[in-house]
Design a protein around this motif. Structure first.
Motif, mmCIF file in Angstrom:
data_model
loop_
_atom_site.group_PDB
_atom_site.id
_atom_site.type_symbol
_atom_site.label_atom_id
_atom_site.label_comp_id
_atom_site.label_asym_id
_atom_site.label_seq_id
_atom_site.Cartn_x
_atom_site.Cartn_y
_atom_site.Cartn_z
ATOM 1 N N ALA A 171 0.983 -1.189 -0.114
ATOM 2 C CA ALA A 171 0.001 -0.083 0.152
ATOM 3 C C ALA A 171 0.934 1.239 -0.154
ATOM 4 N N ASN A 172 1.759 1.294 0.804
ATOM 5 C CA ASN A 172 2.787 2.378 0.854
ATOM 6 C C ASN A 172 3.479 2.550 -0.655
ATOM 7 N N LEU A 173 3.928 1.438 -1.252
ATOM 8 C CA LEU A 173 4.575 1.392 -2.340
ATOM 9 C C LEU A 173 3.735 1.990 -3.437
ATOM 10 N N VAL A 174 2.455 1.625 -3.625
ATOM 11 C CA VAL A 174 1.482 2.246 -4.642
ATOM 12 C C VAL A 174 1.301 3.559 -4.305
ATOM 13 N N ALA A 175 1.238 3.997 -3.216
ATOM 14 C CA ALA A 175 0.798 5.481 -2.917
ATOM 15 C C ALA A 175 2.087 6.379 -3.414
ATOM 16 N N ASP A 176 3.276 5.922 -2.923
ATOM 17 C CA ASP A 176 4.513 6.435 -3.410
ATOM 18 C C ASP A 176 4.729 6.489 -4.873
ATOM 19 N N VAL A 177 4.291 5.508 -5.677
ATOM 20 C CA VAL A 177 4.163 5.347 -7.145
ATOM 21 C C VAL A 177 3.450 6.403 -7.638
ATOM 22 N N LEU A 178 2.264 6.559 -7.155
ATOM 23 C CA LEU A 178 1.223 7.270 -7.446
ATOM 24 C C LEU A 178 1.662 9.076 -7.183
ATOM 25 N N ARG A 179 2.127 9.153 -5.936
ATOM 26 C CA ARG A 179 2.763 10.481 -5.476
ATOM 27 C C ARG A 179 3.517 11.107 -6.585
ATOM 28 N N VAL A 180 4.650 10.309 -7.163
ATOM 29 C CA VAL A 180 5.590 10.685 -7.934
ATOM 30 C C VAL A 180 4.930 10.929 -9.610
ATOM 31 N N ALA A 181 4.104 9.910 -9.690
ATOM 32 C CA ALA A 181 3.633 10.090 -11.180
ATOM 33 C C ALA A 181 2.619 11.162 -11.454
ATOM 34 N N LEU A 182 1.833 11.512 -10.409
ATOM 35 C CA LEU A 182 0.843 12.591 -10.346
ATOM 36 C C LEU A 182 1.578 14.015 -10.505
ATOM 37 N N LEU A 183 2.818 13.840 -10.293
ATOM 38 C CA LEU A 183 3.449 15.266 -10.758
ATOM 39 C C LEU A 183 4.136 15.561 -12.173
ATOM 40 N N TRP A 184 3.997 14.470 -12.712
ATOM 41 C CA TRP A 184 4.574 14.460 -14.214
ATOM 42 C C TRP A 184 3.427 15.373 -14.959
ATOM 43 N N THR A 185 3.941 16.058 -15.629
ATOM 44 C CA THR A 185 3.295 17.129 -16.550
ATOM 45 C C THR A 185 3.815 17.051 -18.144
ATOM 46 N N ASP A 186 4.924 16.193 -18.242
ATOM 47 C CA ASP A 186 5.498 15.934 -19.554
ATOM 48 C C ASP A 186 5.435 14.395 -19.678
ATOM 49 N N GLY A 187 5.542 13.795 -21.165
ATOM 50 C CA GLY A 187 5.430 12.608 -21.273
ATOM 51 C C GLY A 187 4.161 11.972 -22.174
ATOM 52 N N ASN A 188 3.964 10.885 -21.855
ATOM 53 C CA ASN A 188 2.919 10.124 -22.625
ATOM 54 C C ASN A 188 2.093 9.129 -21.735
ATOM 55 N N TRP A 189 0.900 8.967 -22.217
ATOM 56 C CA TRP A 189 0.054 8.120 -21.541
ATOM 57 C C TRP A 189 -0.807 6.845 -22.458
ATOM 58 N N GLU A 190 -0.895 5.900 -22.008
ATOM 59 C CA GLU A 190 -1.794 4.922 -22.888
ATOM 60 C C GLU A 190 -2.581 3.948 -21.836
ATOM 61 N N PHE A 191 -3.875 4.082 -22.325
ATOM 62 C CA PHE A 191 -4.870 3.151 -21.626
ATOM 63 C C PHE A 191 -5.290 2.155 -22.381
ATOM 64 N N ASP A 192 -5.156 0.791 -21.938
ATOM 65 C CA ASP A 192 -5.547 -0.535 -22.739
ATOM 66 C C ASP A 192 -6.719 -1.128 -21.618
ATOM 67 N N GLN A 193 -7.966 -1.344 -22.171
ATOM 68 C CA GLN A 193 -8.870 -1.949 -21.586
ATOM 69 C C GLN A 193 -8.823 -3.273 -21.539
ATOM 70 N N ARG A 194 -7.990 -3.780 -22.291
ATOM 71 C CA ARG A 194 -7.633 -5.188 -22.291
ATOM 72 C C ARG A 194 -6.879 -5.840 -21.425
ATOM 73 N N ALA A 195 -5.760 -5.009 -20.991
ATOM 74 C CA ALA A 195 -4.734 -5.238 -20.227
ATOM 75 C C ALA A 195 -5.329 -5.454 -18.562
ATOM 76 N N HIS A 196 -4.919 -6.403 -17.843
ATOM 77 C CA HIS A 196 -5.566 -6.416 -16.403
ATOM 78 C C HIS A 196 -4.335 -6.876 -15.607
ATOM 79 N N LEU A 197 -4.486 -6.861 -14.209
ATOM 80 C CA LEU A 197 -3.693 -7.120 -13.391
ATOM 81 C C LEU A 197 -3.170 -8.477 -13.314
ATOM 82 N N GLY A 198 -4.312 -9.332 -13.468
ATOM 83 C CA GLY A 198 -3.842 -10.792 -13.444
ATOM 84 C C GLY A 198 -3.513 -11.355 -12.221
ATOM 85 N N GLU A 199 -3.646 -10.586 -11.149
ATOM 86 C CA GLU A 199 -3.110 -11.233 -9.894
ATOM 87 C C GLU A 199 -4.261 -10.887 -8.746
ATOM 88 N N ASP A 200 -4.385 -11.614 -7.873
ATOM 89 C CA ASP A 200 -5.445 -11.299 -6.757
ATOM 90 C C ASP A 200 -5.190 -10.344 -5.753
#
Length: 504
Positions: free
Chosen positions: A103-132
């Motif tokens: 949970a701490n790891l995920v929160a920190d990943v988001l904290r960093v990525a939320l500040l990115w204002t340059d770069g690219n994004w891509e959303f794939d509805q077919r790709a899922h985590l595959g882990e429970d």
């Protein structure tokens, strides 16, 4: 679906994915950094990054939970989820510890990525985590926090239409810990409110107000349509054609804050009002006009030239001129729309015309300029002297409890010398005498406080205004500041006693 983070930053993407309850994987890249956020029906369930410091192995080492040697035996270079499961299976971590670290790891990943204002994004509805794995974190709070860390200029560009109507979300979480400014802004949204009006009443610098509103919008506390959607084709209904026009809620083109045409019209409006000889001239009407037309003209002028529409120019001489001009417009409307007041005013005008012997005469600004030129006096010297005379005339009228008479004098003084705090403060006090112009009063008194923040009287004036507007907490704050500056201030202590009586 793909795009640029400069157009659709992560926080807005998460907000839209959450609102539309989408499932899939959102992949981001910023230079060499990568991140992947996994969604199930709009909820963030996991996030990972290739940044070394944001890998589970680093968290384990930093917290002295597992040695580097042990990590090597568990395949520390694999996925974070696989490592957590392996450590739990071997008894090196409890399930609670593993869940907490992820949970701490995920929160920190988001904290960093939320500040990115340059770069690219891509959303794939077919790709899922595959882990429970389902990590529960407060994403909305993370997004609100990110709003305060993003560059101010970037945040301001997220708002394109100052007339955008905002409303409070119907189901705002009661357990959210809000900052005082956030709580105050939400308290102003008892009913749908235009963005520019909410900024004006916030008491914050414009950019700070926009940052606060942005955070509330990202956190789901405020509803509005500030930015273009990234997933328009996903949101399209099954019966909507591919080339359908965007809905009214999703404008096809951004509306600029101010238009060059507005400035041209504004200057013409100011010149006309400042040259006006009487209330009819102010409204650009003839003396035989009917009551309905007076009302129509007033509301047309209010829609086009109310100072709140030009809040980006707040603090500038142009905005001071506009505030003064619109106060004259309001005064003209109040006088001419009241049958008794209009009859009395018309009689006064008639007496003046008979006394002068001529209905046509040069405007006051023109006469001042001509006389100054004849005497060889500079415009600056003339303005300073005239401003002080106007101010003294306004004070004399105010002492006689004639705020309506004082108003044009204080307005003229503030227009001629907007850097004099006294002129701005007393102009604000005169504006506060009428309910129709109290909103304008706040701008002027705040300007005086900014010019001379150590003046206890100006803080007291602001406290009086907030008390009249029922902004009791803000009134108390300004009163305390006034008493800190001058504990013996008779005006401040009188207001303190008045506020104490009101609480009984």
């Amino acid at each position: 679906m793909k795009g640029k983070l400069s157009d659709h930053p992560l926080a807005e993407l998460i907000r839209e994915i959450s609102t539309k309850r989408l499932s899939g994987t959102l992949r981001l890249e910023n230079a060499q950094a990568r991140a992947a956020i996994y969604f199930e029906r709009g909820t963030v369930v996991f996030a990972a990054s290739n940044i070394r410091s944001l890998r589970l192995g680093q968290y384990l080492s930093k917290n002295n939970l597992v040695s580097k040697k042990e990590l090597g035996s568990f395949g520390a270079n694999g996925s974070d989820i696989a490592l957590a499961k392996a450590l739990s299976a071997k008894g090196a971590l409890t399930q609670t510890q593993a869940d907490g670290l992820l949970a701490n790891l995920v929160a920190d990943v988001l904290r960093v990525a939320l500040l990115w204002t340059d770069g690219n994004w891509e959303f794939d509805q077919r790709a899922h985590l595959g882990e429970d794995v389902r990590i529960n974190i407060d994403v909305r709070t993370l997004m609100r926090e990110a709003a305060y860390r993003l560059p101010l200029k970037f945040v301001s560009m997220r708002f394109r239409n100052p007339a955008e109507t905002l409303s409070r979300a119907p189901h705002t979480d009661e357990d959210q810990t809000l900052l005082p400014a956030e709580s105050f802004l939400l308290s102003r949204l008892d009913s749908p409110t235009p963005l520019e009006q909410l900024v004006a009443v916030s008491g914050l610098r414009e950019l700070d107000a926009l940052r606060t509103i942005y955070g509330l919008a990202l956190g789901g506390a405020v509803n509005g349509h500030f930015w273009q959607p990234a997933f328009r084709e996903v949101a399209r209904g099954v019966d909507e054609p591919e080339d359908a026009e965007p809905s009214a809620a999703e404008p096809a083109a951004a509306v600029p804050w101010t238009l060059e045409k507005d400035d041209t019209d504004l200057l013409q409006f100011l010149e006309r009002v400042e040259a006006a000889e009487d209330h009819y001239d102010v409204l650009d009407l003839t003396s035989n006009v009917g009551a309905d037309q007076i009302k129509e003209v007033y509301y047309t002028l209010a829609r086009r030239y109310h100072p709140d529409r030009f809040h980006l120019k707040s603090g500038t001489p142009l905005h001071v001129r506009l505030s003064a001009a619109f106060a004259n417009v309001t005064q003209a409307y109040e006088t001419l729309s009241d049958q008794t007041a209009r009859a009395s005013y018309d009689a006064t005008l008639e007496r003046k015309r008979k006394f002068s012997g001529s209905p046509s005469r040069p405007s006051k600004p023109a006469r001042q300029k001509d006389s100054a030129a004849a005497a060889g006096v500079s415009d600056l010297d003339t303005n300073v002297g005239d401003a002080e005379q106007e101010f003294q005339d306004g004070l004399a009228a105010l002492q006689e409890d004639r705020a309506d008479v004082a108003l044009p004098h204080f307005a003229a003084a503030a227009r001629m010398n907007p850097s004099d705090a006294r002129y701005r403060a007393y102009y604000g006090r005169a504006l506060a005498a009428s309910e129709r112009t109290r909103r304008l009063a706040e701008n002027e008194i705040l300007a005086a406080v900014r010019i001379d923040p150590s003046n206890a009287l100006f803080h007291t004036m602001l406290a009086e205004l907030y008390f009249d507007l029922k902004f009791l907490k803000r009134a108390q704050t300004e009163l305390e500041r006034a008493l800190q500056l001058d504990p013996n201030s008779a005006t401040a202590n009188q207001l303190r006693r008045k506020m104490q009586r009101s609480r009984r």
